[in-house]
Motif scaffolding. Sequence first.
Motif, mmCIF file in Angstrom:
data_model
loop_
_atom_site.group_PDB
_atom_site.id
_atom_site.type_symbol
_atom_site.label_atom_id
_atom_site.label_comp_id
_atom_site.label_asym_id
_atom_site.label_seq_id
_atom_site.Cartn_x
_atom_site.Cartn_y
_atom_site.Cartn_z
ATOM 1 N N ARG A 163 0.836 -1.192 0.000
ATOM 2 C CA ARG A 163 0.000 0.000 0.000
ATOM 3 C C ARG A 163 0.877 1.251 0.000
ATOM 4 O O ARG A 163 1.918 1.275 0.643
ATOM 5 C CB ARG A 163 -0.894 0.015 1.239
ATOM 6 C CG ARG A 163 -1.894 -1.118 1.262
ATOM 7 C CD ARG A 163 -2.590 -1.217 2.582
ATOM 8 N NE ARG A 163 -1.613 -1.712 3.578
ATOM 9 C CZ ARG A 163 -1.820 -1.701 4.872
ATOM 10 N NH1 ARG A 163 -2.933 -1.223 5.365
ATOM 11 N NH2 ARG A 163 -0.912 -2.167 5.699
ATOM 12 N N PRO A 164 0.456 2.293 -0.692
ATOM 13 C CA PRO A 164 1.248 3.533 -0.683
ATOM 14 C C PRO A 164 1.255 4.152 0.713
ATOM 15 O O PRO A 164 0.321 3.980 1.495
ATOM 16 C CB PRO A 164 0.513 4.435 -1.684
ATOM 17 C CG PRO A 164 -0.858 3.869 -1.796
ATOM 18 C CD PRO A 164 -0.746 2.403 -1.505
ATOM 19 N N ALA A 165 2.338 4.888 1.001
ATOM 20 C CA ALA A 165 2.472 5.540 2.303
ATOM 21 C C ALA A 165 1.726 6.876 2.301
ATOM 22 O O ALA A 165 1.688 7.593 1.299
ATOM 23 C CB ALA A 165 3.939 5.775 2.623
ATOM 24 N N CYS A 166 1.131 7.210 3.445
ATOM 25 C CA CYS A 166 0.446 8.488 3.627
ATOM 26 C C CYS A 166 1.485 9.614 3.567
ATOM 27 O O CYS A 166 2.542 9.526 4.187
ATOM 28 C CB CYS A 166 -0.261 8.497 4.983
ATOM 29 S SG CYS A 166 -1.009 10.082 5.418
ATOM 30 N N SER A 167 1.174 10.657 2.841
ATOM 31 C CA SER A 167 2.114 11.779 2.718
ATOM 32 C C SER A 167 2.247 12.568 4.010
ATOM 33 O O SER A 167 3.200 13.311 4.190
ATOM 34 C CB SER A 167 1.674 12.715 1.583
ATOM 35 O OG SER A 167 0.399 13.262 1.881
ATOM 36 N N ARG A 168 1.319 12.399 4.932
ATOM 37 C CA ARG A 168 1.367 13.139 6.203
ATOM 38 C C ARG A 168 2.099 12.363 7.303
ATOM 39 O O ARG A 168 2.951 12.902 7.981
ATOM 40 C CB ARG A 168 -0.049 13.443 6.694
ATOM 41 C CG ARG A 168 -0.794 14.389 5.791
ATOM 42 C CD ARG A 168 -2.152 14.673 6.370
ATOM 43 N NE ARG A 168 -3.032 15.197 5.348
ATOM 44 C CZ ARG A 168 -4.282 15.468 5.549
ATOM 45 N NH1 ARG A 168 -4.830 15.264 6.730
ATOM 46 N NH2 ARG A 168 -5.025 15.935 4.576
ATOM 47 N N CYS A 169 1.721 11.097 7.493
ATOM 48 C CA CYS A 169 2.265 10.354 8.636
ATOM 49 C C CYS A 169 3.233 9.244 8.242
ATOM 50 O O CYS A 169 3.927 8.708 9.089
ATOM 51 C CB CYS A 169 1.137 9.769 9.479
ATOM 52 S SG CYS A 169 0.205 8.460 8.646
ATOM 53 N N GLY A 170 3.240 8.866 6.965
ATOM 54 C CA GLY A 170 4.133 7.815 6.518
ATOM 55 C C GLY A 170 3.599 6.411 6.708
ATOM 56 O O GLY A 170 4.203 5.443 6.263
ATOM 57 N N GLU A 171 2.456 6.263 7.367
ATOM 58 C CA GLU A 171 1.854 4.946 7.581
ATOM 59 C C GLU A 171 1.202 4.470 6.285
ATOM 60 O O GLU A 171 0.799 5.272 5.454
ATOM 61 C CB GLU A 171 0.809 5.009 8.695
ATOM 62 C CG GLU A 171 1.389 5.265 10.062
ATOM 63 C CD GLU A 171 2.294 4.140 10.523
ATOM 64 O OE1 GLU A 171 1.912 2.956 10.373
ATOM 65 O OE2 GLU A 171 3.389 4.452 11.023
#
Length: 186
Positions: A163-171
Amino acid sequence: MATTVYDFDWPDRFVVGTVGVPGRRTFFLQVRAGRDLLSVSLEKQQAAALAERIDEVLDSLMAENGNRYSIPVGTPGELDDADPLDEPVDDLFRAGTMSLGWDPATAQIVIEAYAIVEIDAEEFTGSLDDIDVTPEAVLRVRLPVGGARAFAKRARDMVAAGRPACSRCGEPMAGDHGCERPETFR
């Protein structure tokens, strides 16, 4: 209890692969030599760490003594492997501890994956010294340097294919990802 060691010297194929969809994938180490096929399940983080450490060891050896082991900088094209895992994918055991070594006599990377040792805490009544932590099984694979580079590249590719990483938290992003971190503006 004696440990069963599954040794593969110069295997035909040794890869990290996955079964399932991103977010619900199971990672496997899979080795094939002739008609012998063995799969071991492991965590995504174990696959990533193994790939990173293989590259670190090879880079270190490459810089040492003028690269006397002819270690390639990248993955030789003929060793690139994007094929799916061989069927059937039945894990012999789940990897717990893993080790990585270098055998200068054969110029091979040596990877060992030890089966998780499970202890039933409810049935345990002795002291910690009484616990038998001998694994039931060990997978030992010896890879030439080009094969080790190819293994590390594929492992990194498998980890990155999630899954791609969230641009805000990296999760990892999921359908219900509700990031609590505010958007930062520049």
